[in-house]
Each structure stands twice: as C-alpha cells, then as structure tokens.
Enzyme design. Sequence first.
Site, mmCIF file in Angstrom:
data_model
loop_
_atom_site.group_PDB
_atom_site.id
_atom_site.type_symbol
_atom_site.label_atom_id
_atom_site.label_comp_id
_atom_site.label_asym_id
_atom_site.label_seq_id
_atom_site.Cartn_x
_atom_site.Cartn_y
_atom_site.Cartn_z
ATOM 1 N N THR A 53 0.848 -1.194 0.000
ATOM 2 C CA THR A 53 0.000 0.000 0.000
ATOM 3 C C THR A 53 0.884 1.245 0.000
ATOM 4 O OG1 THR A 53 -1.829 -1.110 1.119
ATOM 5 C CG2 THR A 53 -1.760 1.293 1.267
ATOM 6 N N HIS A 98 2.490 1.766 -3.433
ATOM 7 C CA HIS A 98 1.475 2.345 -4.323
ATOM 8 C C HIS A 98 1.304 3.841 -4.048
ATOM 9 C CE1 HIS A 98 -2.525 2.106 -6.492
ATOM 10 N NE2 HIS A 98 -2.776 3.143 -5.692
ATOM 11 N N GLU A 99 1.135 4.213 -2.784
ATOM 12 C CA GLU A 99 0.882 5.615 -2.443
ATOM 13 C C GLU A 99 2.106 6.499 -2.656
ATOM 14 O OE1 GLU A 99 -2.020 6.478 -2.228
ATOM 15 O OE2 GLU A 99 -3.044 4.620 -1.678
ATOM 16 N N HIS A 138 -2.984 5.966 -11.344
ATOM 17 C CA HIS A 138 -3.412 4.574 -11.413
ATOM 18 C C HIS A 138 -3.220 4.082 -12.837
ATOM 19 C CE1 HIS A 138 -6.075 5.417 -7.720
ATOM 20 N NE2 HIS A 138 -5.075 4.651 -7.341
ATOM 21 N N TRP A 175 -4.916 2.386 -14.848
ATOM 22 C CA TRP A 175 -6.044 2.474 -15.778
ATOM 23 C C TRP A 175 -6.442 3.928 -16.051
ATOM 24 C CZ3 TRP A 175 -6.258 1.221 -10.705
ATOM 25 C CH2 TRP A 175 -7.145 1.928 -9.901
ATOM 26 N N ASP A 206 -2.623 6.760 -18.207
ATOM 27 C CA ASP A 206 -1.855 7.040 -16.999
ATOM 28 C C ASP A 206 -0.637 7.924 -17.281
ATOM 29 O OD1 ASP A 206 -0.235 5.242 -18.328
ATOM 30 O OD2 ASP A 206 0.084 3.917 -16.603
ATOM 31 N N THR A 243 3.182 1.449 -20.431
ATOM 32 C CA THR A 243 2.180 0.635 -19.742
ATOM 33 C C THR A 243 0.974 0.459 -20.646
ATOM 34 O OG1 THR A 243 1.267 2.609 -18.671
ATOM 35 C CG2 THR A 243 2.910 1.358 -17.438
#
Length: 316
Positions: free
Chosen positions: A224, A227-228, A237, A239, A247, A252
């Site tokens: 987590t 990610h942050e 993100h 998507w 993104d 990607t």
Amino acid sequence: MKKILLSAAVLMLMFSCNKEENEIVDSPETTTLAHRGCASHEVLDRQLKEDPSLAQRMKEIEFNTEKTIAQGRIVNGVLEIPVVFNVLYRSSSENISQSQLQSQIDVLNKDFNAQNSDFNTPNNPYSSIRANVGIRFVLDKVVRKRTNKRSWGTNDAMKKSNRGGIDPTSPTTKLNYWVCTIGGGILGYAQFPGGSSATDGVVIDSKYTGTNGTASYPFNLGRTATHEVGHWMNLRHIWGDSTCGNDQVSDTPTHNTANYGVPSVGHRSTCSGTPLEMYMNYMDYTDDRGMYMFSNGQKSRMLSVFSTSGPRASFR
C-alpha cells in the site's frame, strides 16, 4: 501503448472524477477488506475544487515532466529520502511498533530498487521493462500522538494539529507518512506534486503498514505504501482513473479499469488492441502478493519530479 498527452492529462485532472470523500468521524472500521481502496484521485479532485490555481501548477508539472523525460535530464544515482512517521492512535493496536514501521521502510527500499523477492516472478510478460527506480528511504523519526478519533477520513485532518492531528515535519525535504485509521474501506491516499506543503505526504492505515505486527492479509506486504508513494512521485493509477484511460506513461498498456485479487497470467484488456494488462504493476489495485514491479516509463516519470526543474527538487 500510450503516448503522453498533456491536454488529456489536464482534462482528466479537472473533470474525470466528481466523487468527493468526506471526513469519517467515530465510525466503526470494517474488519476485513475485500478490495484495495486508494483515495488519492478523489482527494486530488477535492483539492482541485478547493484551490483553482492547483490545476495550472499541475499543468506546468506535466509540461516539465514531458520535457525532462524527452531531454533525458533525469536524476542519476540513488536519491535518499528521509521518512517521518506520524502515528495517530486511539488503541494500543493502532500505536504500531518501531519494528512494524521499519519493516515498511525495508519494503520501500526493496520495491524501489528491484530487490523484492517476487521481482523475478516467472511468466511475467513485462519482465523486459521492469524498473530499478533507484531511490533509498531512511527512517528519519517517529512522532506519536494519542487521539479519541476512531477514524479520520480523507480531508487531511490528520495532518493538522489544530484538528487533532500532527503537523508535517519539513515537508519540502522529508516524506511525511501519517499512520492512522482512515475508515470507509480506504487503505491509504497520497498528495500529488503541486499541492500545499502543509498537507504533503502519504496517509496509510496502520493495518496496511509494514509486514509484521497488525499488518493484515491480503494487504500485509507493505505494498500500500509502495502504491501511495508512487502517487506522491506523480504516478497515476494504471487504468488512468477512467475506462481505458491514460496514466501518462508510454510503456504501460491500456487497462479497462482496476484489477483486484491476483488475476491469472494472460489477462487481457477489452480496450483497443486488447493488450495484456500489467496487473502486476504497483499502480494497479491487486492484492499485495499480486503486485511486484514498476515500468521503465514510470521510473522516468517519478525521477523527473526530483530534477532541477521538478516539483520535488528540494529533496535532492
């Protein structure tokens, strides 16, 4: 593969999400979360509404990011970032140990330096563009404060002493990491570059910090924070926070939306070209055990924020 489109980025920042998270006060936290919940995009949307000048600052950051990447002026070597943990606790279990906090620093150092044990997971179709970002994190200090609040929400109250929280320590030279119960199924959130230094940093629930103590499956591997911190370094993100969104990273693939759990190898998007989705990327929503890489394009984007013209140049 996507091209970096500045105008699309600004429109996405300003209009792509109209959901706003409200403060959650004294509400019970659910015992188990089925899916990852990150409120960074929603918090950004709120900040854009509260501060009309933020959109222009972020537009300038996007322009400088593209320019820095195109010219190859990326920070060389290993950048060291001091981390300040601001622990807000109501119960003894929320007052997590020094060992648990250090385990989170260890995870960040492994994930950002391609030293995580799952980096070489077999059958990764994107193994050729896995990145060693080259950033080192050091535990600077821990600030602890007892509180009567059961949960804090996502309106940055935990970052303000006049609201019962803890003010950040030297936010232009140190990464402030607030540990508290957020509530509402949110694991964590971050502030993107360009926002106020008074609220800069990341916020992560104590149950999803580190790898020991109260760290709770399936978010018990410290990802987590990976990610942050990616958001804090200007990653979106994967998507693009919209169906088949962008993104702003060139290498990607386009995703339909977030992935949860641990998808099977070969999972394809239904977006144009039906590309293989990079669900193992840290910026997706998979369980901790399902994410284990950044891409080279993401590396360039992250390092650009620390360039001489970048929004986090003061960390150099």
